[in-house]
Design a protein around this motif. Structure first.
Motif, short mmCIF file in Angstrom:
data_model
loop_
_atom_site.label_atom_id
_atom_site.label_comp_id
_atom_site.label_asym_id
_atom_site.label_seq_id
_atom_site.Cartn_x
_atom_site.Cartn_y
_atom_site.Cartn_z
N ARG A 1 1.50 0.60 -11.70
CA ARG A 1 0.49 -0.43 -12.00
C ARG A 1 0.75 -1.71 -11.23
N VAL A 2 2.02 -2.09 -11.13
CA VAL A 2 2.38 -3.30 -10.38
C VAL A 2 1.94 -3.14 -8.93
N PHE A 3 2.29 -2.01 -8.32
CA PHE A 3 1.96 -1.81 -6.91
C PHE A 3 0.46 -1.62 -6.70
N THR A 4 -0.24 -1.05 -7.67
CA THR A 4 -1.68 -0.88 -7.54
C THR A 4 -2.36 -2.23 -7.49
N HIS A 5 -1.96 -3.15 -8.34
CA HIS A 5 -2.56 -4.49 -8.31
C HIS A 5 -2.24 -5.18 -6.99
N ALA B 1 0.84 -1.20 0.00
CA ALA B 1 0.00 0.00 0.00
C ALA B 1 0.88 1.26 0.00
N ALA B 2 1.94 1.26 0.81
CA ALA B 2 2.84 2.41 0.83
C ALA B 2 3.56 2.55 -0.51
N CYS B 3 3.95 1.43 -1.10
CA CYS B 3 4.61 1.46 -2.41
C CYS B 3 3.65 2.01 -3.47
N ARG B 4 2.39 1.60 -3.40
CA ARG B 4 1.40 2.10 -4.36
C ARG B 4 1.28 3.62 -4.25
N SER B 5 1.16 4.11 -3.04
CA SER B 5 1.01 5.54 -2.82
C SER B 5 2.24 6.32 -3.28
N CYS C 1 6.01 -9.73 -13.26
CA CYS C 1 5.26 -8.70 -12.55
C CYS C 1 3.77 -8.75 -12.89
N ASP C 2 3.34 -9.81 -13.56
CA ASP C 2 1.93 -9.94 -13.90
C ASP C 2 1.14 -10.33 -12.65
N PRO C 3 -0.15 -9.99 -12.60
CA PRO C 3 -0.95 -10.23 -11.39
C PRO C 3 -0.95 -11.67 -10.89
N SER C 4 -1.04 -12.64 -11.78
CA SER C 4 -1.11 -14.02 -11.30
C SER C 4 0.21 -14.47 -10.66
N THR C 5 1.32 -14.01 -11.18
CA THR C 5 2.61 -14.39 -10.61
C THR C 5 2.90 -13.62 -9.33
#
Length: 175
Positions: free
Chosen positions: A168-172, A31-35, A77-81
């Motif tokens: 995008r990676v951190f948002t997912h 969450a901190a990384c996303r922000s 970095c894809d969501p499933s992985t």
């Protein structure tokens, strides 16, 4: 015989208890990384080009042996992985953050320091830090002063692209 019976009856109950809490092994605060990655992306996007003539220029791309670091499909970095194993992705993000942090403190930016970007990169580096040593990278050769404006523009364009993908990676992952 009674003590043995008690042990046999208690054993299934022990299996139902949650595992003892162990110290987390350097977990990433998604969450901190996303922000912070969103903040970095907005900061880079809001920068004004000091040399108006450069706004219209498109600089050619070069890729000497996968440098500067870019997030690629092979970085997992894809969501499933990311849900199962995020180590390789975080290593690539760490490499990129370190590369752009080094660029911002190089001679290219001596006349134009960007403390807000440096601070955001430092914070993200602190959150994404890896236990591994720093990967080998090509040394930054000093550049000619006349080229600084062009090199700054290229570095900031690449940082903006990197920050967009990283965000995008951190948002997912923070969802």
């Amino acid at each position: 015989m009674a003590p043995l019976l008690r042990v046999c009856l208690c054993l299934p109950l022990l299996l139902l208890l949650p595992p003892a809490a162990s110290a987390p092994a350097s977990r990433t605060d998604w969450a901190a990384c996303r922000s912070l990655s969103r903040e970095l992306l907005q900061s880079v996007g809001a920068l004004k080009e000091p040399h108006r003539v450069l706004e219209e220029m498109q600089l050619g791309e070069e890729d000497p042996k996968n440098w500067p670091p870019r997030i690629r499909c092979s970085d997992a970095c894809d969501p499933s992985t990311l849900d199962t194993n995020n180590t390789r992705c975080l290593q690539r993000i760490f490499q990129g953050l370190q590369h752009y942090r080094d660029l911002l403190s190089s001679d290219i930016f001596t006349a134009r320091r960007l403390p807000q970007l440096e601070a955001a990169l430092d914070q993200l580096l602190g959150l994404v830090q890896q236990k591994h040593g720093r990967p080998p990278q090509p040394p930054m050769a000093p550049s000619e002063p006349w080229a600084h404006a062009l090199l700054q523009r290229r570095a900031l364009q690449r940082l903006q692209s990197f920050a967009a993908v990283m965000s995008r990676v951190f948002t997912h992952s923070a969802s």
